[in-house]
Design an enzyme around this catalytic site. Structure first.
Site, mmCIF file in Angstrom:
data_model
loop_
_atom_site.group_PDB
_atom_site.id
_atom_site.type_symbol
_atom_site.label_atom_id
_atom_site.label_comp_id
_atom_site.label_asym_id
_atom_site.label_seq_id
_atom_site.Cartn_x
_atom_site.Cartn_y
_atom_site.Cartn_z
ATOM 1 N N ASN A 1 -6.521 -3.587 10.895
ATOM 2 C CA ASN A 1 -5.712 -3.433 12.088
ATOM 3 C C ASN A 1 -6.654 -3.193 13.268
ATOM 4 O O ASN A 1 -7.463 -2.265 13.238
ATOM 5 C CB ASN A 1 -4.749 -2.253 11.917
ATOM 6 C CG ASN A 1 -3.713 -2.188 13.000
ATOM 7 O OD1 ASN A 1 -3.984 -2.451 14.164
ATOM 8 N ND2 ASN A 1 -2.502 -1.816 12.625
ATOM 9 N N HIS B 1 4.222 -7.816 7.337
ATOM 10 C CA HIS B 1 2.909 -7.395 6.856
ATOM 11 C C HIS B 1 3.025 -5.982 6.310
ATOM 12 O O HIS B 1 3.879 -5.215 6.744
ATOM 13 C CB HIS B 1 1.864 -7.475 7.969
ATOM 14 C CG HIS B 1 2.272 -6.818 9.246
ATOM 15 N ND1 HIS B 1 3.197 -7.370 10.116
ATOM 16 C CD2 HIS B 1 1.909 -5.633 9.802
ATOM 17 C CE1 HIS B 1 3.364 -6.567 11.150
ATOM 18 N NE2 HIS B 1 2.603 -5.494 10.976
ATOM 19 N N HIS C 1 1.230 -2.333 5.694
ATOM 20 C CA HIS C 1 0.166 -1.453 6.186
ATOM 21 C C HIS C 1 -0.370 -0.578 5.064
ATOM 22 O O HIS C 1 0.402 -0.084 4.236
ATOM 23 C CB HIS C 1 0.713 -0.521 7.277
ATOM 24 C CG HIS C 1 1.096 -1.217 8.535
ATOM 25 N ND1 HIS C 1 0.244 -1.381 9.592
ATOM 26 C CD2 HIS C 1 2.262 -1.807 8.902
ATOM 27 C CE1 HIS C 1 0.854 -2.022 10.561
ATOM 28 N NE2 HIS C 1 2.093 -2.303 10.169
#
Length: 167
Positions: free
Chosen positions: A55, A125, A127
């Site tokens: 990220n 997505h 995390h």
């Protein structure tokens, strides 16, 4: 008064794009894997159906995301193969981060839809956020600032170095 500098956050703050990157048009999760720029785009691994990417605006050092190549916001549309590889890459990410950073725990999950907190809500997505005792403080609440203690480039280099050995 101490000063904490996080200049990379300004790009995110000033961004007017839907994907969090003012330089990118369209979906970064579709665009980035098409490029031969893994280090620049922070891609750690490319699988058959999914890839692992850091990220660029992490909550903590080592914040990774596992992303299917296929553009979808609907988790129920993932094939068994896509979802299986996604979970296998989450497991590998946890192993790698545990070996490299020795976190005390993890937050793992998806934010499905803008209302659920998804910054990029059109391409799902997962995390993986490493957590340490005492890693939260007053800064995000009072100053709307999060302190990340390691540069993205350093974390990327360290992860890429150990990634092939993680099973």
């Amino acid at each position: 008064m101490d000063k904490i500098f996080a200049p990379w956050r300004m790009q995110y703050i000033l961004s007017n794009s839907d994907n969090g990157d003012p330089q990118e048009k369209g979906c970064i999760f579709c665009n980035f894997p098409k490029l031969d720029e893994d280090e620049k785009r922070l891609i750690i691994e490319r699988g058959k159906y999914c890839f692992v990417i850091m990220n660029a605006y992490p909550y903590n050092p080592g914040h990774l995301m596992v992303v299917p190549y296929r553009h979808t916001a609907d988790v129920t549309s993932l094939s068994a193969e896509e979802f299986g590889e996604m979970t296998a890459l989450v497991q590998k990410s946890v192993k790698a981060l545990t070996e490299l950073m020795q976190p005390h725990g993890f937050n793992i999950g998806m934010n499905l839809g803008k209302v659920a907190g998804a910054g990029i809500d059109q391409h799902l997505h997962m995390h993986i956020v490493p957590r340490w005792n005492g890693d939260t403080n007053f800064m995000p609440v009072i100053g709307e600032v999060r302190v990340v203690s390691e540069s993205l480039a350093s974390t990327y280099s360290r992860l890429k170095a150990i990634w092939p050995q993680v099973s």
